[in-house]
Design a protein around this motif. Sequence first.
Motif, mmCIF file in Angstrom:
data_model
loop_
_atom_site.group_PDB
_atom_site.id
_atom_site.type_symbol
_atom_site.label_atom_id
_atom_site.label_comp_id
_atom_site.label_asym_id
_atom_site.label_seq_id
_atom_site.Cartn_x
_atom_site.Cartn_y
_atom_site.Cartn_z
ATOM 1 N N ALA A 215 0.850 -1.188 0.000
ATOM 2 C CA ALA A 215 0.000 0.000 0.000
ATOM 3 C C ALA A 215 0.887 1.240 0.000
ATOM 4 C CB ALA A 215 -0.924 0.004 1.220
ATOM 5 N N THR A 216 0.451 2.277 -0.712
ATOM 6 C CA THR A 216 1.249 3.496 -0.826
ATOM 7 C C THR A 216 0.357 4.681 -1.171
ATOM 8 O OG1 THR A 216 3.171 4.500 -1.925
ATOM 9 C CG2 THR A 216 1.744 3.119 -3.286
ATOM 10 N N ASN A 217 0.870 5.879 -0.913
ATOM 11 C CA ASN A 217 0.234 7.116 -1.366
ATOM 12 C C ASN A 217 0.981 7.732 -2.549
ATOM 13 O OD1 ASN A 217 -1.988 7.386 0.480
ATOM 14 N ND2 ASN A 217 -0.495 7.802 2.083
ATOM 15 N N ASN A 218 2.053 7.066 -2.983
ATOM 16 C CA ASN A 218 2.902 7.559 -4.059
ATOM 17 C C ASN A 218 2.373 7.027 -5.396
ATOM 18 O OD1 ASN A 218 5.050 7.689 -6.014
ATOM 19 N ND2 ASN A 218 6.521 7.989 -4.339
ATOM 20 N N LYS A 219 1.782 7.915 -6.205
ATOM 21 C CA LYS A 219 1.148 7.493 -7.452
ATOM 22 C C LYS A 219 2.145 6.863 -8.414
ATOM 23 C CE LYS A 219 -1.772 9.099 -11.264
ATOM 24 N NZ LYS A 219 -2.432 10.256 -11.909
ATOM 25 N N GLU A 220 3.312 7.478 -8.571
ATOM 26 C CA GLU A 220 4.315 6.948 -9.489
ATOM 27 C C GLU A 220 4.778 5.558 -9.059
ATOM 28 O OE1 GLU A 220 8.783 8.052 -11.238
ATOM 29 O OE2 GLU A 220 7.785 9.407 -9.830
ATOM 30 N N LEU A 221 5.008 5.396 -7.764
ATOM 31 C CA LEU A 221 5.417 4.095 -7.249
ATOM 32 C C LEU A 221 4.304 3.071 -7.448
ATOM 33 C CD1 LEU A 221 7.462 2.335 -5.740
ATOM 34 C CD2 LEU A 221 6.558 3.253 -3.588
ATOM 35 N N SER A 222 3.058 3.479 -7.212
ATOM 36 C CA SER A 222 1.919 2.584 -7.409
ATOM 37 C C SER A 222 1.831 2.109 -8.852
ATOM 38 C CB SER A 222 0.621 3.292 -7.014
ATOM 39 O OG SER A 222 -0.505 2.518 -7.348
ATOM 40 N N GLU A 223 2.067 3.017 -9.777
ATOM 41 C CA GLU A 223 2.009 2.644 -11.196
ATOM 42 C C GLU A 223 3.097 1.641 -11.555
ATOM 43 O OE1 GLU A 223 2.143 6.450 -13.089
ATOM 44 O OE2 GLU A 223 -0.028 6.798 -12.881
ATOM 45 N N LYS A 224 4.300 1.826 -10.983
ATOM 46 C CA LYS A 224 5.380 0.865 -11.211
ATOM 47 C C LYS A 224 4.999 -0.511 -10.677
ATOM 48 C CE LYS A 224 9.467 3.907 -11.030
ATOM 49 N NZ LYS A 224 10.692 4.195 -10.245
ATOM 50 N N LEU A 225 4.437 -0.531 -9.479
ATOM 51 C CA LEU A 225 4.074 -1.799 -8.849
ATOM 52 C C LEU A 225 2.943 -2.483 -9.605
ATOM 53 C CD1 LEU A 225 4.265 -0.608 -5.143
ATOM 54 C CD2 LEU A 225 5.851 -2.195 -6.263
ATOM 55 N N ALA A 226 1.983 -1.692 -10.100
ATOM 56 C CA ALA A 226 0.892 -2.266 -10.883
ATOM 57 C C ALA A 226 1.411 -2.892 -12.169
ATOM 58 C CB ALA A 226 -0.154 -1.187 -11.196
ATOM 59 N N PHE A 227 2.398 -2.244 -12.789
ATOM 60 C CA PHE A 227 2.987 -2.798 -14.012
ATOM 61 C C PHE A 227 3.713 -4.110 -13.715
ATOM 62 C CE2 PHE A 227 6.633 -3.384 -16.806
ATOM 63 C CZ PHE A 227 5.985 -3.476 -18.042
ATOM 64 N N ILE A 228 4.493 -4.122 -12.612
ATOM 65 C CA ILE A 228 5.212 -5.343 -12.232
ATOM 66 C C ILE A 228 4.219 -6.453 -11.900
ATOM 67 C CG2 ILE A 228 6.714 -6.358 -10.458
ATOM 68 C CD1 ILE A 228 8.090 -3.545 -10.346
ATOM 69 N N GLN A 229 3.167 -6.095 -11.204
ATOM 70 C CA GLN A 229 2.119 -7.062 -10.856
ATOM 71 C C GLN A 229 1.551 -7.714 -12.122
ATOM 72 O OE1 GLN A 229 -1.661 -5.360 -9.699
ATOM 73 N NE2 GLN A 229 -1.807 -6.719 -7.924
ATOM 74 N N LYS A 230 1.249 -6.895 -13.127
ATOM 75 C CA LYS A 230 0.692 -7.396 -14.384
ATOM 76 C C LYS A 230 1.734 -8.141 -15.210
ATOM 77 C CE LYS A 230 -1.289 -5.697 -18.743
ATOM 78 N NZ LYS A 230 -1.815 -4.505 -19.454
ATOM 79 N N ALA A 231 2.940 -7.586 -15.306
ATOM 80 C CA ALA A 231 3.956 -8.153 -16.192
ATOM 81 C C ALA A 231 4.571 -9.429 -15.624
ATOM 82 C CB ALA A 231 5.049 -7.118 -16.451
ATOM 83 N N SER A 232 4.769 -9.478 -14.304
ATOM 84 C CA SER A 232 5.362 -10.670 -13.693
ATOM 85 C C SER A 232 4.312 -11.722 -13.361
ATOM 86 C CB SER A 232 6.141 -10.289 -12.434
ATOM 87 O OG SER A 232 7.264 -9.495 -12.769
ATOM 88 N N GLY A 233 3.090 -11.284 -13.117
ATOM 89 C CA GLY A 233 1.973 -12.220 -13.004
ATOM 90 C C GLY A 233 1.790 -12.919 -11.683
ATOM 91 N N ALA A 234 2.458 -12.470 -10.622
ATOM 92 C CA ALA A 234 2.316 -13.144 -9.319
ATOM 93 C C ALA A 234 1.085 -12.613 -8.586
ATOM 94 C CB ALA A 234 3.570 -12.946 -8.480
#
Length: 385
Positions: A215-234
């Motif tokens: 969980a975060t309030n940092n939008k840029e960091l959230s977007e990076k994590l969402a991309f990793i979540q989608k791209a890595s698939g875990a």
Amino acid sequence: MSKSNKYRFGTKAIHAGVEPDSATGAIMTPIYQTSTYVQSSPGEHKGYDYSRSQNPTREALEKSIAALENADYGHCFASGLAAIDAVIKTLKPGDEVISTNDLYGGTYRIFTQIFQDFGIHFHFIDMLEASNIEKHITEKTKLIWVETPTNPMMNIIDIKTAANIAKKSNVLLCVDNTFSTPYLQNPLDLGADLVMHSLTKYIAGHSDVIMGALATNNKELSEKLAFIQKASGAVPGPQDCFLVLRGIKTLHLRMQRHCENGAGVANFLKSHPKVDKVFWPGFKSHPNHDIASRQMHDFGGMISFSLKENSVAAATEILKKFELFTLAESLGGVESLSGHPATMTHASIPKAERDKIGLSDSLIRLSVGVEDLEDLIQDLKQALS
């Protein structure tokens, strides 16, 4: 019904992220057990195209986790280690991470045996004095990793001081909040950039799910994590997300009982003649008890204790005699569990490193459940007799 942060914790636990199903009015979030979604034309859909990217059940859980941590963004993963994996994937070769030297063995393992081989460097330091972090920061430092209370020594690290150092140095601070849960501690409110949970533990609460969250309030960091979540698939499946949503609804009630029982067990152990030391932040004599009193709402149900006879054999004898404190990996369920960190959760940490932090061969870790306290005390008496 609004689910905004104007509500107190118990109300948020029951309502945040959850809306009645628009199709049927079902009050419980449905389990959207689907891999894909119909599109009216190429690229036109109802917000969902493939369940690795989005799933309504997971989305409800992510909103709930975010609300509990007073965050704008939440992301769920297939395990706590998958969440940690995603955080480290935001770094690149040559970057450095400063971590506490007392932490979960799985975290140590993924840092040293996976990511170190990809050129990310990890420094494990004593953070009992959080100001000690500053002297280890270099221009290559990109992340500070904090666990508090630590696993298994129950050390307390000053999140606010660590956050001030991180901000001054333009470094991200991530706090593993698994032992405390959002009920006892909110690292983002204290200045952290990111909070991590093994949802497997207290938040799901019933020893039937493996899952992690960020969980975060940092939008840029959230977007990076969402991309990793989608791209890595875990990603977690919808059935497990449903179970965690259900567990969250009683989180505040369970944590109250975990804390009450934890205090009772800690005080019993402290007075037992076979016990050498008890590690629990609720004791006034505990290092950084004052910090725990400021940054936590209570002291939790995790306790470690060592024996005066410091040997694996002595610990094993007691662990085999427990009836209610079941010997098993993990923690945070409604049932009480016991563990031997040196041979179980922290076996991947070299003995020399364990010795440095006081993790002795006789150390036993207890996850105090929500049973009747009198029965738990009786089980401890008979096992220690």
